[in-house]
Design a protein around this motif. Structure first.
Motif, mmCIF file in Angstrom:
data_model
loop_
_atom_site.group_PDB
_atom_site.id
_atom_site.type_symbol
_atom_site.label_atom_id
_atom_site.label_comp_id
_atom_site.label_asym_id
_atom_site.label_seq_id
_atom_site.Cartn_x
_atom_site.Cartn_y
_atom_site.Cartn_z
ATOM 1 N N GLN A 1 0.840 -1.185 0.000
ATOM 2 C CA GLN A 1 0.000 0.000 0.000
ATOM 3 C C GLN A 1 0.881 1.243 0.000
ATOM 4 N N LEU A 2 0.434 2.245 -0.759
ATOM 5 C CA LEU A 2 1.138 3.527 -0.842
ATOM 6 C C LEU A 2 0.192 4.612 -0.354
ATOM 7 N N PHE A 3 0.737 5.619 0.320
ATOM 8 C CA PHE A 3 -0.067 6.651 0.962
ATOM 9 C C PHE A 3 0.381 8.031 0.503
ATOM 10 N N ARG A 4 -0.592 8.958 0.478
ATOM 11 C CA ARG A 4 -0.311 10.338 0.102
ATOM 12 C C ARG A 4 -1.356 11.234 0.733
ATOM 13 N N TYR A 5 -0.955 12.447 1.086
ATOM 14 C CA TYR A 5 -1.908 13.421 1.614
ATOM 15 C C TYR A 5 -3.009 13.643 0.587
ATOM 16 N N CYS A 6 -4.238 13.648 1.029
ATOM 17 C CA CYS A 6 -5.396 13.781 0.138
ATOM 18 C C CYS A 6 -5.739 15.247 -0.066
ATOM 19 N N GLU A 7 -5.715 15.673 -1.317
ATOM 20 C CA GLU A 7 -6.002 17.069 -1.642
ATOM 21 C C GLU A 7 -7.483 17.333 -1.883
ATOM 22 N N HIS A 8 -8.261 16.292 -2.172
ATOM 23 C CA HIS A 8 -9.672 16.460 -2.503
ATOM 24 C C HIS A 8 -10.540 15.757 -1.470
ATOM 25 N N ASP A 9 -11.689 16.362 -1.184
ATOM 26 C CA ASP A 9 -12.612 15.775 -0.224
ATOM 27 C C ASP A 9 -13.442 14.654 -0.837
ATOM 28 N N GLY A 10 -13.843 14.812 -2.089
ATOM 29 C CA GLY A 10 -14.746 13.861 -2.703
ATOM 30 C C GLY A 10 -14.051 12.629 -3.259
#
Length: 127
Positions: free
Chosen positions: A66-75
């Protein structure tokens, strides 16, 4: 959700990069910064942050990692990822949402969700 020192360090690191990172990479980068955070703590915090919608998670192509990244979008959204450099573009595909619901309805499925990750080479890596 309480913002612990460890969660704050992970959040700060993710906000500073646009690429997806594995939990191990995040752990290693935190260690390089002098942050003392155990790998199990990184995993627990990433799961909590994912559950809150703060972090996007994808599976590495042809892998269970699994790879993770800060989420820029709410939807709800999907990702276009470069296989070489990790560049990521968040995309929305309205037609896909309609198709997923139609297929689910045709087969009497409810509470349907889906993920779509598109892998390729970005313009720079294609050169």
């Amino acid at each position: 959700m309480r913002m612990t020192r460890q969660r704050s360090a992970i959040n700060e690191l993710l906000r500073e990069t646009n690429e997806f990172l594995s939990a191990q990479q995040i752990h290693d980068l935190l260690a390089e910064r002098g942050e003392r955070v155990g790998l199990a703590t990184v995993y627990r915090n990433l799961q909590a942050m994912t559950d809150q919608g703060w972090v996007d998670v994808v599976r590495q192509e042809n892998s269970d990692v699994q790879l993770f990244r800060y989420c820029e979008h709410d939807g709800h959204h999907h990702h276009l990822l470069c296989r070489s450099c990790g560049k990521t573009v968040e995309i929305t595909v309205d037609d896909l949402e309609e198709i997923a619901q139609a297929v689910a309805k045709r087969h009497s499925f409810t509470q349907v969700s889906h993920d779509l990750e598109v892998y390729g080479l970005c313009e720079n890596c294609s050169k």
